[in-house]
Design an enzyme around this catalytic site. Structure first.
Site, short mmCIF file in Angstrom:
data_model
loop_
_atom_site.label_atom_id
_atom_site.label_comp_id
_atom_site.label_asym_id
_atom_site.label_seq_id
_atom_site.Cartn_x
_atom_site.Cartn_y
_atom_site.Cartn_z
N GLU A 1 0.81 -1.23 0.00
CA GLU A 1 0.00 0.00 0.00
C GLU A 1 0.84 1.28 0.00
OE1 GLU A 1 -0.22 -2.38 2.35
OE2 GLU A 1 -0.48 -1.56 4.37
N ASN A 2 2.15 1.16 0.23
CA ASN A 2 3.00 2.35 0.12
C ASN A 2 3.37 2.67 -1.33
OD1 ASN A 2 4.50 -0.08 0.37
ND2 ASN A 2 6.36 1.10 0.66
#
Lengths: 233, 218
Positions: B46-47
């Site tokens: 998700e980064n």
């Protein structure tokens, strides 16, 4: 051509005043504005509200500003790597808003894009939803979340030009592009500053319109939180 | 009883060819090591990375390339990099097929608690609330009981909720269970050396036990 270049971090952040609202790019310690943080530490500005996904670690990143009690309030999604943060929070010495990470990202994006609020399913039925409007779309409940804006956004990019155009590297992009757009004054530090015309316009991630000041950063530590390697087989 | 690796191995069997998957921190991250070779999947971080590869060699370590657990990673051929806003557009937009994450408690109607212990631990929810509010399929990796033996599979969560009615399947150190659409834990498999009675004793929420509960295979 608008020349946005300033000499160094100290000059770039000089007018950041007490009680300013800041956005600081980065995920963990990846893609954080190391030079601007160091300059803020030196300048000693207090009462800061810091909007940043994480709060650094005890001795690096925003953790440095927490230690010197320069931070009044943090707006973040995950702060698990900072023991001093946890101590100040549990002792009631620090105001904290914890938000779902996607909500944080989208609130910042909305701020830069002129969208005052939006609905998201994230956090419905949790304490994040307390006091917020809810509404059903397609049979599913959503929360109304508002934009986030900042007096100053401190972002870090890999390459930038004198017009303020930015290119990020790897996963160091993270929150930096949305923050660049959501700051009244956006201060970009870059590993490599080049004259306008040297970056391929096709590859620009953050167009220069969002950046007011840019400087060549120095002495990047780029600290790694979890150094994991494959064992040679 | 399974150890953490056993839980990861059992979850790896659930993974379907061609899926985009987000793995949470801890046991879920280990699942990547046990996905069969003939199954092709793309791991989302998700980064801002699609296509997480194995940990890099010493020479390849790059501070600008990490996963959501802040570990240094590599990229698979065909990777893509993007911002956090784009990443959560993928997640909320339902483009990620499967989310695997850890839990402190799960209730019999699929509520999940995994982000906060009031007065004790404040780490934040990270991306978990966005993930569980949006993913069609959520598998939880967890211990069946606390260290003191209290059940973590409850009628109602006692800790602050991460998401309502979101968990579909649970793999614990003792069992594999589904959450029934009408509520309750459906016992599917038991871990080697664990009896149905052991699982009953360790489950506080409503447990549906079929006549035959096979032992897990790997």
């Amino acid at each position: 051509m608008i020349d946005k270049v300033v000499d160094n971090a100290a000059t770039a952040i000089k007018d950041i005043h007490e009680n300013a609202v800041l956005m600081l790019g980065g995920f963990g310690l990846c893609g954080i504005p190391e030079n601007s943080i160091q300059a803020l530490l030196k300048q000693g500005t207090k009462g800061l509200t810091c909007i940043s996904n994480n709060a650094g670690v005890d001795d690096f990143g925003i953790g440095l500003l927490l230690k010197t009690r320069q931070v009044k309030k943090m707006i973040s999604s995950y702060v698990g790597e900072n023991a001093e943060f946890e101590r100040q929070l549990l002792a009631g010495e620090l105001e904290v808003d914890l938000l779902p990470q996607g909500t944080l990202a989208e609130r910042i994006r909305a701020g830069g894009a002129g969208i005052p609020a939006f609905y998201t399913p994230a956090g419905y039925g949790t304490e994040v939803a307390e006091g917020k409007e809810t509404r059903e779309f397609n049979g599913k409940m959503h929360l109304l979340e508002s934009w986030l804006l900042a007096d100053y956004s401190l972002v870090k990019a890999w390459k930038g030009d004198t017009e303020g155009n930015l290119i990020y590297k790897g996963t160091a992009r993270n929150f930096n592009p949305m923050m660049a757009a959501a700051g009244k004054i956006t201060i970009a530090e870059v590993e490599e500053l080049v004259p306008a015309g040297e970056l391929d316009p096709n590859t620009i991630h953050t167009p220069g319109i969002y950046v007011q000041r840019i400087f060549q950063g120095k002495a990047y530590e780029k600290r790694i939180e979890q150094r994991t390697v494959s064992s040679p087989s | 009883m399974l150890d953490k690796i056993g839980i990861a191995k059992r979850i790896a069997k659930e993974i379907k060819d061609g899926s985009y998957i987000n793995l949470g921190i801890g046991i879920p991250t280990l699942v990547a090591n046990y996905i069969p070779e003939k199954i092709n999947v793309v791991l989302q971080s998700e980064n801002g990375l699609l296509g997480i590869g194995p940990f890099p060699s010493e020479e390849q370590v790059d501070a600008d390339l990490i996963n959501a657990g802040k570990q240094t990673v590599s990229m698979t051929p065909g990777s893509a990099l993007f911002s956090s806003a784009e990443s959560f557009a993928m997640i909320r937009g339902g483009h990620v097929d499967l989310t695997i994450l850890g839990a402190m408690e799960v209730s019999e109607n699929g509520d999940l608690a995994n982000w906060k212990i009031p007065g004790k631990m404040v780490k934040g929810m990270g991306g978990a609330m966005d993930l569980v509010a949006s993913a069609d399929n959520i598998i939880v990796a967890m211990q069946h009981t606390s260290r003191s033996g209290d059940s973590k599979l409850l009628k109602k969560c006692s800790l602050p909720i991460t998401g309502l009615s979101c968990v579909k399947k649970i793999v614990t150190n003792m069992a594999v269970l589904d959450i029934l659409p009408t509520g309750g834990f459906q016992l599917l498999e038991r871990a080697p050396g664990v009896s149905v009675d052991d699982i009953k004793a360790a489950t506080q929420g409503k447990l549906h036990v079929p006549d035959n509960v096979p032992e897990m295979t790997f």
